[in-house]
Design a protein around this motif. Structure first.
Motif, PDB file in Angstrom:
ATOM      1  N   ALA A  17       0.841  -1.190   0.000  1.00 36.04           N
ATOM      2  CA  ALA A  17       0.000   0.000   0.000  1.00 36.04           C
ATOM      3  C   ALA A  17       0.879   1.243   0.000  1.00 36.04           C
ATOM      4  O   ALA A  17       1.947   1.264   0.606  1.00 36.04           O
ATOM      5  N   ASN A  18       0.444   2.286  -0.722  1.00 34.48           N
ATOM      6  CA  ASN A  18       1.148   3.558  -0.651  1.00 34.48           C
ATOM      7  C   ASN A  18       0.536   4.403   0.457  1.00 34.48           C
ATOM      8  O   ASN A  18      -0.265   3.901   1.265  1.00 34.48           O
ATOM      9  N   ARG A  19       0.875   5.687   0.508  1.00 35.11           N
ATOM     10  CA  ARG A  19       0.372   6.530   1.602  1.00 35.11           C
ATOM     11  C   ARG A  19      -1.156   6.601   1.596  1.00 35.11           C
ATOM     12  O   ARG A  19      -1.800   6.571   2.639  1.00 35.11           O
ATOM     13  N   ARG A  20      -1.737   6.686   0.392  1.00 35.23           N
ATOM     14  CA  ARG A  20      -3.199   6.748   0.297  1.00 35.23           C
ATOM     15  C   ARG A  20      -3.828   5.450   0.801  1.00 35.23           C
ATOM     16  O   ARG A  20      -4.788   5.467   1.572  1.00 35.23           O
ATOM     17  N   GLY A  21      -3.277   4.307   0.348  1.00 34.81           N
ATOM     18  CA  GLY A  21      -3.802   3.033   0.815  1.00 34.81           C
ATOM     19  C   GLY A  21      -3.615   2.841   2.302  1.00 34.81           C
ATOM     20  O   GLY A  21      -4.472   2.271   2.987  1.00 34.81           O
ATOM     21  N   PHE A  22      -2.494   3.328   2.829  1.00 34.43           N
ATOM     22  CA  PHE A  22      -2.235   3.229   4.262  1.00 34.43           C
ATOM     23  C   PHE A  22      -3.251   4.051   5.046  1.00 34.43           C
ATOM     24  O   PHE A  22      -3.771   3.589   6.066  1.00 34.43           O
TER      25      PHE A  22
END
Length: 589
Positions: A182-187
């Motif tokens: 996950a990237n920052r958005r997914g996190f």
């Protein structure tokens, strides 16, 4: 090495979004069913059953909209499967074929739901079940031509395929293209979901930020491809050993973020330390924080970030726990330091050539009245985070010197004292004056004290730290680089580090008898230290075979459990009397 994004698109929608969309589809499905029933060419006793099915759909929409956001994701499989059953029942009951086709078309909602809510395999299972089930009901009616049924199936499959592609693209926006994490958005989406679950269930939740030490140097020296390989190695090492329910994300650059549902702060710290130990080839600084009631996700991550900087300031390649959840222990530690209730123990340091005990390393110990022995890593980290380290360090130094002075008076043996000093103490320009004052108070010579600082602390760029170390050396004190060999710029900076001794990391000694290359490397380090006029101490000696190999390679000074374990001063006095004859030291066989 895997370079591609890991297979399997993640769920796109959070439980809140899933509940809202599913409730909307149930509501529209119920309304569509009622309208289709009103437009039917004929009505009979089955019409009331169809109306009941439509009302059930409307009531389900209210229930899902109201309580669905609190459900775990797996619970949504039930209402999606139930919608297929309701549609199939309505198709079988409607009196005319046109109305049956209209009701059957509602199955398109299932196609959208399945690929928007779930991963590919369960989504395909839902779609196949819905299409095959409704198609079979239409064919069994005998009043709907098979080509018409196939046309409906084609439309629904096309809609499912398009939804799958759109869901994949949407999920990719929440994924890091290199690691597949996950990237920052997914996190952020995962954090929002887990915070809601933690508040709902009353369970703990901890977050961690993990930063690869000196990663920029890898990119600068070997190129970005080498940096990418390191990122993938770390990702593979961690993802293979994550606990159930954990969420790992690449937060940006060389920083990772980790969510640990069900774990309180201390347990999360232990888990993070376990994960970061899986790849000793690169150091990792970590900050851990436990979610507090009423805290926003931004506040939680801000505290984790603060703990990360504490770890970095402490010399990197370590983990720090935010102290907000452990205020009581901090208060008790402060009281123990003020009251002088922390103890010290001593581990012998041996000169191998003459089999002579020449010094000791002092280590702090804290016995809590209720918890018992508190691990040094834990209470020292708390002391650093809460500005208690200066008082703790001064107490340890003064106590150790007083006990060694009493030992000198009783035995006539003056030992060199090695004491670990935190970078937080060295960051104070007044530290050398306070250090000298303690020596003067006890009457101990500065040249019989070795200040031990980890190699990563020595590599920090703080000018004050370097000036402090240089001031200590001017006093006559020896400065030693502890855990030498674990940093990244050792050979390039060894000639400029303000040190007089190198203390080899225990990993060198552990494999010196089993790895010929490690033995050759150690021989080179011995020669290098000799050429530069530096003392060399081998730590972690545990076997007679290791001792013999170190002697063969020319190592002059060593310490470890083979020679003696850390012990209180009274036990040290008895140990010295029992293990030395005319100053010569004998190894226990």
């Amino acid at each position: 090495m895997r370079w591609q994004v890991r297979a399997g698109a993640p769920e796109v929608a959070t439980p809140r979004t899933t509940a809202r969309i599913l409730a909307m589809f149930y509501a529209f499905g119920g309304v569509a069913g009622l309208l289709a029933l009103l437009g039917a060419h004929s009505h009979d006793g089955r019409s009331w059953v169809i109306a009941a099915v439509a009302v059930i759909a409307l009531v389900s929409a209210v229930v899902i909209g109201r309580w669905g956001p609190r459900w775990p994701r797996v619970a949504f499989h039930l209402p999606v499967a139930a919608s297929t059953a309701l549609i199939g029942a309505a198709v079988a009951l409607v009196p005319d074929p046109l109305t049956a086709l209209v009701v059957a078309a509602i199955v398109a909602f299932v196609a959208v739901d399945a690929f928007f809510f779930f991963r590919p395999r369960p989504a395909v299972a839902h779609l196949c079940t819905a299409v095959l089930g409704v198609s079979a009901v239409l064919v069994l009616r005998d009043d709907v031509p098979v080509p018409t049924v196939l046309a409906l199936v084609t439309i629904v499959l096309a809609l499912g395929t398009v939804t799958r592609d759109l869901a994949w693209r949407a999920s990719s926006a929440s994924r890091d293209p290199l690691t597949g994490l996950a990237n920052r958005r997914g996190f952020d989406d995962a954090l929002q979901e887990l915070l809601a679950a933690a508040d709902r269930r009353g369970e703990p939740l901890s977050a961690a930020l993990l930063d690869l030490d000196h990663f920029k140097q890898i990119n600068d020296a070997d190129g970005h491809e080498a940096g990418d390989r390191v990122l993938l190695q770390v990702t593979d090492a961690w993802t293979a050993h994550l606990p159930a329910g954990a969420v790992l994300a690449r937060h940006g650059g060389d920083e990772f973020a980790l969510l640990l549902p069900g774990l309180a702060g201390p347990a999360a710290l232990t888990e993070v330390e376990r994960l970061t130990a899986l790849h000793p080839g690169i150091g990792v600084s970590c900050g851990v924080a436990q979610h507090l009631p009423g805290e926003t996700k931004a506040q939680l991550m801000r505290r984790a970030d603060g703990a990360l900087y504490v770890a970095k300031d402490g010399g990197r390649n370590r983990c720090a726990l935010d102290g907000a959840a452990g205020d009581q222990l901090v208060t008790e530690l402060a009281a123990a330091v003020t009251a002088g209730q922390l103890d010290v123990v001593f581990q012998p340091v041996v000169e191998l050539a003459e089999n002579r005990v020449i010094g000791v390393e002092t280590l702090a110990r804290w016995t809590h009245p209720e918890r018992g022995a508190v691990p040094p890593d834990e209470f020292i980290a708390l002391a650093e985070q809460h500005r208690l380290i200066a008082a703790l360090g001064e107490h340890v130094l003064r106590t150790a010197l007083r006990q060694l002075t009493a030992l000198l008076d009783a035995t006539g043996v003056r030992l060199v004292l090695g004491v670990n000093v935190s970078v937080h103490e060295l960051d104070d320009p007044a530290y050398p004056q306070r250090f000298a004052a303690v020596l003067a108070e006890v009457g101990w010579p500065a040249d019989h004290v070795v200040v031990e600082v980890t190699e990563t602390q020595l590599e920090c760029d703080a000018a004050v730290v370097r000036e402090t170390l240089e001031a200590l050396m001017r006093l006559g004190t020896v400065v030693a680089a502890d855990d030498f060999g674990t940093g990244y710029s050792s050979l390039s900076r060894i000639d400029v580090l303000p040190v007089g001794n190198l203390k080899l990391d225990t990993s060198f000694v552990a494999s010196v008898t089993t790895s010929p290359r490690r033995g050759q490397l150690l021989a080179s380090i011995v020669a290098l230290a000799d050429n530069l006029g530096l003392g060399l101490v081998a730590e972690g000696v545990e076997t007679v075979e290791q001792d013999a190999e170190l002697r063969r390679l020319g190592v002059r000074i060593a310490q470890g459990w083979l020679y003696g374990r850390p012990m209180p001063v009274a036990e040290l006095a008895a140990w010295l009397a029992d293990r030395t004859v005319d100053g010569a030291f004998s190894i226990a066989r």
